[in-house]
Design a protein around this motif. Structure first.
Motif, PDB file in Angstrom:
ATOM      1  N   ALA A   1      32.701  -0.516  29.932  1.00 28.07           N
ATOM      2  CA  ALA A   1      31.320  -0.591  29.478  1.00 28.07           C
ATOM      3  C   ALA A   1      31.077   0.478  28.423  1.00 28.07           C
ATOM      4  CB  ALA A   1      30.366  -0.383  30.664  1.00 28.07           C
TER       5      ALA A   1
ATOM      6  N   TRP B   1      30.118   5.894  36.647  1.00 28.63           N
ATOM      7  CA  TRP B   1      30.510   6.335  35.309  1.00 28.63           C
ATOM      8  C   TRP B   1      31.762   7.193  35.300  1.00 28.63           C
ATOM      9  CZ3 TRP B   1      28.103   4.083  31.418  1.00 28.63           C
ATOM     10  CH2 TRP B   1      26.855   3.532  31.652  1.00 28.63           C
TER      11      TRP B   1
ATOM     12  N   ASP C   1      26.642  -9.132  33.292  1.00 26.84           N
ATOM     13  CA  ASP C   1      25.505  -8.220  33.390  1.00 26.84           C
ATOM     14  C   ASP C   1      25.296  -7.857  34.849  1.00 26.84           C
ATOM     15  OD1 ASP C   1      24.860  -8.217  30.599  1.00 26.84           O
ATOM     16  OD2 ASP C   1      24.116 -10.258  30.859  1.00 26.84           O
TER      17      ASP C   1
ATOM     18  N   MET D   1      23.281  -3.797  32.969  1.00 24.27           N
ATOM     19  CA  MET D   1      24.253  -3.214  32.071  1.00 24.27           C
ATOM     20  C   MET D   1      25.348  -4.250  31.819  1.00 24.27           C
ATOM     21  SD  MET D   1      26.809  -0.042  32.804  1.00 24.27           S
ATOM     22  CE  MET D   1      25.564   1.083  32.255  1.00 24.27           C
TER      23      MET D   1
ATOM     24  N   THR E   1      29.853   3.591  27.846  1.00 26.80           N
ATOM     25  CA  THR E   1      29.548   4.769  28.658  1.00 26.80           C
ATOM     26  C   THR E   1      29.141   5.932  27.742  1.00 26.80           C
ATOM     27  OG1 THR E   1      31.803   5.604  28.540  1.00 26.80           O
ATOM     28  CG2 THR E   1      31.304   4.071  30.351  1.00 26.80           C
TER      29      THR E   1
ATOM     30  N   GLU F   1      30.144  -2.129  22.156  1.00 25.79           N
ATOM     31  CA  GLU F   1      30.457  -3.181  23.131  1.00 25.79           C
ATOM     32  C   GLU F   1      31.794  -3.842  22.793  1.00 25.79           C
ATOM     33  OE1 GLU F   1      27.116  -5.816  23.366  1.00 25.79           O
ATOM     34  OE2 GLU F   1      25.929  -4.389  24.520  1.00 25.79           O
TER      35      GLU F   1
ATOM     36  N   ASP G   1      22.582  -1.450  36.795  1.00 21.75           N
ATOM     37  CA  ASP G   1      23.107  -0.106  36.509  1.00 21.75           C
ATOM     38  C   ASP G   1      23.494   0.635  37.781  1.00 21.75           C
ATOM     39  OD1 ASP G   1      22.435  -0.734  33.914  1.00 21.75           O
ATOM     40  OD2 ASP G   1      20.947   0.856  33.680  1.00 21.75           O
TER      41      ASP G   1
END
Length: 148
Positions: free
Chosen positions: A30, A73, A65, A1, A32, A48, A68
Motif C-alpha cells: 500500500a 504499517w 479496498d 485504504m 505507506t 499506488e 484502515d
C-alpha cells in the motif's frame, strides 16, 4: 485504504472459489508513510503504481479496498510499501485485477530466480530483475477475473 494483494493464477482461482483472500495476517502492499518518504516527488496515482509493482510474480495483483483499521504499517523485507492486513479480504472488496501477459512469463520467471543474486549486489541479476519490472500488468475488471 487501497491495498495490493500479491497472488498467482492458482491463488486467484482459490480466492474466487473461497470468496475471499486470506487467512490473516495477509501480506499486501500500500501507499505507506515510508513509501511516500522514499518517493517524495510522486503523486498518489504514481505511488499506488509503485505499491502495485512491489507485489510479486506470473504476477497477479488484486487491488482491494479495506478499512484502515485492518492494516498494520509495520514494513517487512525492507519494502516501504509492505503492510499486513489483519483480516481476510472479501472478494467484494476487490476493485480490479492486474496480471502479467503470457509473453512476460519468461522474464518474470528469470527475475524471480535472479532476486537473491540481485540482492547480493550482482549487476547482471539486477538487470534481469529490472527487465521483468518493465513488463506492464494488464488490467481486468472484477467480473473478468473468473476467465483468467
Amino acid at each position: 485504504m487501497r491495498v495490493y494483494l500479491p497472488s498467482t493464477l492458482p491463488g486467484l482461482a482459490d480466492i474466487l472459489v473461497k470468496g475471499e483472500a486470506g487467512p490473516s495476517p495477509l501480506p499486501a502492499f500500500a501507499v505507506t508513510p515510508a513509501l511516500r518518504e522514499a518517493y517524495a516527488s510522486g503523486d498518489d496515482e504514481e505511488l499506488e503504481y509503485v505499491a502495485m509493482l512491489a507485489a510479486p510474480r506470473r504476477r497477479v495483483v488484486l487491488a482491494a479496498d479495506v478499512p484502515d483499521t485492518q492494516v498494520s504499517w509495520h514494513a517487512y523485507d525492507d519494502e516501504p510499501a509492505a503492510v499486513l492486513i489483519d483480516a481476510a479480504v472479501p472478494l467484494t472488496a476487490v476493485a480490479s485485477g492486474h496480471v502479467d501477459e503470457l509473453s512476460a512469463a519468461a522474464d518474470v520467471a528469470a527475475a524471480a530466480a535472479a532476486v537473491p543474486a540481485a540482492d547480493a549486489g550482482d549487476d547482471d541479476a539486477s538487470f534481469t530483475v529490472d527487465s521483468a519490472e518493465a513488463q506492464e500488468l494488464a488490467w481486468y475488471a472484477t467480473q473478468e477475473l473468473e476467465y483468467l
